[in-house]
Write an enzyme that holds these catalytic residues in place. Structure first.
Site, short mmCIF file in Angstrom:
data_model
loop_
_atom_site.label_atom_id
_atom_site.label_comp_id
_atom_site.label_asym_id
_atom_site.label_seq_id
_atom_site.Cartn_x
_atom_site.Cartn_y
_atom_site.Cartn_z
CG ASP A 7 -1.81 -5.55 -33.51
OD1 ASP A 7 -1.38 -6.28 -33.18
OD2 ASP A 7 -1.33 -5.62 -34.72
CB VAL A 40 -30.24 -40.20 10.26
CG1 VAL A 40 -29.72 -39.52 10.49
CG2 VAL A 40 -29.98 -41.28 9.24
CB THR A 62 -32.35 -50.24 8.11
OG1 THR A 62 -31.11 -49.77 8.65
CG2 THR A 62 -33.56 -51.17 8.46
CE LYS A 85 -25.99 -51.35 5.30
NZ LYS A 85 -26.35 -49.76 5.84
CD GLU A 99 -29.38 -48.92 4.77
OE1 GLU A 99 -30.71 -50.03 5.36
OE2 GLU A 99 -29.45 -48.54 5.96
N GLY A 150 -23.56 -45.45 7.17
CA GLY A 150 -23.43 -44.49 7.47
C GLY A 150 -23.80 -42.62 6.46
CG HIS A 183 -39.67 -40.73 18.59
ND1 HIS A 183 -38.26 -41.42 18.60
CD2 HIS A 183 -40.06 -42.28 19.79
CE1 HIS A 183 -38.00 -42.35 19.00
NE2 HIS A 183 -39.48 -42.00 20.11
N1 LIG Z 1 -39.14 -42.94 13.75
C1 LIG Z 1 -38.47 -43.74 14.04
N2 LIG Z 1 -39.07 -43.98 15.65
C2 LIG Z 1 -38.17 -44.69 16.76
N3 LIG Z 1 -36.97 -45.06 16.25
C3 LIG Z 1 -36.60 -44.83 15.19
C4 LIG Z 1 -36.99 -44.23 13.85
N4 LIG Z 1 -36.28 -44.50 12.96
C5 LIG Z 1 -35.40 -45.25 13.90
N5 LIG Z 1 -35.53 -45.65 14.61
C6 LIG Z 1 -35.02 -46.25 15.60
O1 LIG Z 1 -33.50 -46.06 15.69
C7 LIG Z 1 -32.42 -46.68 15.02
C8 LIG Z 1 -31.27 -46.75 13.89
O2 LIG Z 1 -32.34 -46.51 12.96
P1 LIG Z 1 -32.14 -47.01 11.50
O3 LIG Z 1 -31.46 -48.68 11.47
O4 LIG Z 1 -32.71 -46.93 10.52
O5 LIG Z 1 -30.11 -46.42 11.69
P2 LIG Z 1 -29.65 -46.00 9.67
O6 LIG Z 1 -29.43 -44.74 9.23
O7 LIG Z 1 -30.10 -47.35 8.76
O8 LIG Z 1 -27.73 -46.49 10.57
P3 LIG Z 1 -26.97 -47.85 9.81
O9 LIG Z 1 -25.90 -46.58 9.26
O10 LIG Z 1 -26.48 -47.78 10.63
O11 LIG Z 1 -27.65 -48.64 8.59
C9 LIG Z 1 -33.13 -48.14 15.26
O12 LIG Z 1 -33.33 -49.03 15.92
C10 LIG Z 1 -34.17 -47.44 14.84
O13 LIG Z 1 -35.01 -49.07 15.05
C1 LIG Z 2 -22.29 -49.57 12.05
C2 LIG Z 2 -23.14 -48.44 12.17
N1 LIG Z 2 -23.94 -49.35 12.35
C3 LIG Z 2 -22.23 -48.59 10.53
N2 LIG Z 2 -22.88 -49.70 10.00
C4 LIG Z 2 -21.38 -47.75 9.71
C5 LIG Z 2 -21.48 -46.14 10.75
C6 LIG Z 2 -20.07 -45.93 9.79
C7 LIG Z 2 -19.79 -43.94 10.51
C8 LIG Z 2 -18.72 -43.20 10.78
C9 LIG Z 2 -18.01 -42.31 10.63
O1 LIG Z 2 -19.44 -41.48 10.03
O2 LIG Z 2 -17.69 -41.69 11.60
MG LIG Z 3 -29.26 -49.05 8.06
#
Ligand SMILES: Nc1ncnc2c1ncn2[C@@H]1O[C@H](COP(=O)(O)OP(=O)(O)OP(=O)(O)O)[C@@H](O)[C@H]1O
Ligand SMILES: C[C@H](N)[C@H](N)CCCCCC(=O)O
Ligand SMILES: [Mg+2]
EC number: 6.3.3.3
Length: 473
Positions: A235, A272, A275, A291, A361, A364, A446
């Site tokens: 209180d 990165v 795929t 995708k 997938e 980006g 790589h």
């Molecule tokens: N470990 C690796 N060694 C050599 N090349 C690679 C490796 N990983 C990925 N790459 C190459 O890097 C490029 C980008 O890879 P990937 O297409 O898998 O990227 P992502 O993240 O799927 O991109 P997005 O956003 O376009 O879908 C491709 O040409 C792929 O073959």
């Molecule tokens: C064209 C490319 N490979 C992807 N499909 C799309 C990535 C968009 C990224 C946009 C950003 O973060 O700036």
């Molecule tokens: Mg991809």
């Protein structure tokens, strides 16, 4: 039922003045209902636990008039009062049920919810796991509960008087978060509600009237003199504000069960290796691939075609994209450039035609805009699949990876783990595990050439799907 449960049921059963006293229950049920409505597509089957006199049930009935609603409480008297409030409409059934032993309610629920009853669960984590098992795929759980900081004023007067406080110690959100069936999936948020009971005595009477005065196990009742002193102190605390003030810290927790078996592969950036990792996952698990948003086909091969070329799966295991856009931009920008803005309101995972898991997938990273009011992370949350995060192994990745993990966790998205792509880096591995509190599923070196053979070799380094599914963070 345990002796404590009988005691609890009797207290609630005897709380005939419940509605008048239950200002907070009223308010919290309304707030929880709002959150449920914002987070759920209209559920066909709903289970409500700890219904009390039916505050939340009434909101559910109003929000989802066509749903089959099962309304339950531990105390048969409360079930009867809820029945009175909601009435018989042929779509509502009423059950006396211990929320901690819920199997008798059946399964296949699209929504399981409860307002302010969870604080009475003796074993929260086990109960939540049991309830999650009653959800349909993609089903949602929504709860409100009392959190740490509740009744701070009441505790303070106990402390000042050197008297132990019998009011239970309520959990903080980190503790609640850890008790979800998949700790990373689901999110707790809190809200502070300041109540002004008419007097300290009214506060006590109201606690009793709503049946919530059962002290912690082992706490001894206070003598009348001590209680009087405590009330006088309460209180005095409230005198400056005209009435006693009582803080309620309310936690709202929403959890979504995955709609089917699968993972969402996102990255710390575009390019990165999502795929490549997806191809290896599909290969390793005999999975399907989707995708949903493909941009950049004016300059790059579509990821689904890359997957097929890498021999990850048969073309029939690849689901068609939701949208395919020419410009190598974010889905928002690519669609605007094409003059066909996206409408993702109807986007949904392809149905699980067979028991194979699905690998989805993204495009980006997680904060890539899809429409003016939807980012990739919103789609990830909607799909409710655990995430595999692909990150570069090189310098700079620590920051990108930890920020991405933080964003995912803030949204209550479970993270299954990380794949580090590129030359092995002990520093990246250590920082990601130590500060990101997650595991590295694989490290891809790589490669000079990427083809079906490399995909097959890398696929063998990945954990099997059952392990990923069992142990989401
Ligand atoms: N470990 C690796 N060694 C050599 N090349 C690679 C490796 N990983 C990925 N790459 C190459 O890097 C490029 C980008 O890879 P990937 O297409 O898998 O990227 P992502 O993240 O799927 O991109 P997005 O956003 O376009 O879908 C491709 O040409 C792929 O073959
Ligand atoms: C064209 C490319 N490979 C992807 N499909 C799309 C990535 C968009 C990224 C946009 C950003 O973060 O700036
Ligand atoms: Mg991809």
């Amino acid at each position: 039922m345990t002796a404590r449960k009988h005691q609890l049921a009797a207290r609630f059963g005897a709380a005939t003045e419940y509605d008048g006293a239950a200002r907070i229950q009223h308010l919290v049920a309304a707030r929880l209902a709002e959150r449920i409505a914002a987070g759920a597509p209209p559920p066909a089957r709903i289970l409500e636990l700890g219904c009390g006199t039916g505050f939340l049930g009434a909101h559910l009935r109003r929000l989802f008039p066509d749903a089959d609603l099962t309304v339950t409480d531990l105390a048969p008297e409360m079930v009867a009062r809820a029945r009175q409030r909601l009435g018989e409409d042929g779509k509502t059934r009423f059950l006396t049920l211990d929320a901690e032993d819920p199997a008798a309610a059946g399964s296949g629920y699209d929504l399981i919810c409860s307002s302010l009853s969870m604080q009475w669960f003796a074993d929260r984590a086990t109960t939540l796991a049991r309830l999650a098992a009653l959800l349909a795929p993609g089903g949602m759980m929504g709860f409100s509960t009392l959190c740490a900081g509740s009744f701070a004023e009441w505790r303070a007067v106990h402390q000042a008087a050197g008297v132990p406080c019998a009011t239970p110690a309520y959990p903080d959100t980190a503790t609640l978060q850890a008790d979800w069936p998949w700790p990373g999936q689901g999110r707790w948020q809190t809200e502070t509600v300041i109540d002004r009971p008419a007097s300290p005595l009214a506060f006590l009477r109201e606690l009793r009237q709503i049946g919530a005065s059962l002290p912690q196990d082992g706490a001894r009742p206070l003598g009348a003199g001590t209680m009087r002193r405590l009330l006088a102190a309460l209180d005095a605390r409230g005198a400056s504000q005209g009435a006693p003030v009582m803080t309620y810290r309310i936690g709202y927790g929403m959890f979504r069960a995955p709609p089917q078996k699968g993972v969402f592969v996102t990255g710390t950036d575009t390019g990165v290796g999502k795929t490549l990792v997806s191809a290896c996952l599909v290969r390793a698990w005999g999975a399907r691939y989707w995708k949903p948003l493909q941009t950049g086909i004016a300059e790059e091969t579509a990821d689904a075609d890359t997957l097929a070329a890498l021999g990850a799966c048969a073309p029939a295991a690849i689901h068609p994209a939701f949208a395919t856009l020419a410009a190598p931009l974010s889905p928002l920008d690519a669609a605007e450039l094409a003059g066909t803005p996206l409408d993702v309101s109807g986007i949904a995972l392809p149905p699980p035609a067979d028991p194979r898991p699905l690998v989805v997938e993204g495009a980006g990273g997680v904060m890539v805009p899809v429409t003016a009011d939807c980012m990739m992370i919103d789609l990830i949350a909607r799909f409710a699949l655990p995430v595999i995060l692909v990150a570069r192994s090189g310098l700079g990745t620590i920051n990108h990876t930890l920020l991405t993990l933080q964003a995912l966790r803030e949204r209550g998205i479970a993270v299954a783990g990380i794949v580090l792509n590129g030359p092995p880096s002990a520093a990246a591995r250590r920082a990601v595990t130590q500060f990101g509190h997650t595991r590295i599923l694989a490290e891809f070196p790589h490669l000079d050439r990427i083809g079906p053979e490399q995909v097959e070799t890398l696929a063998r380094t990945l954990p099997d799907f059952a392990t990923i599914w069992r142990t989401r963070d």
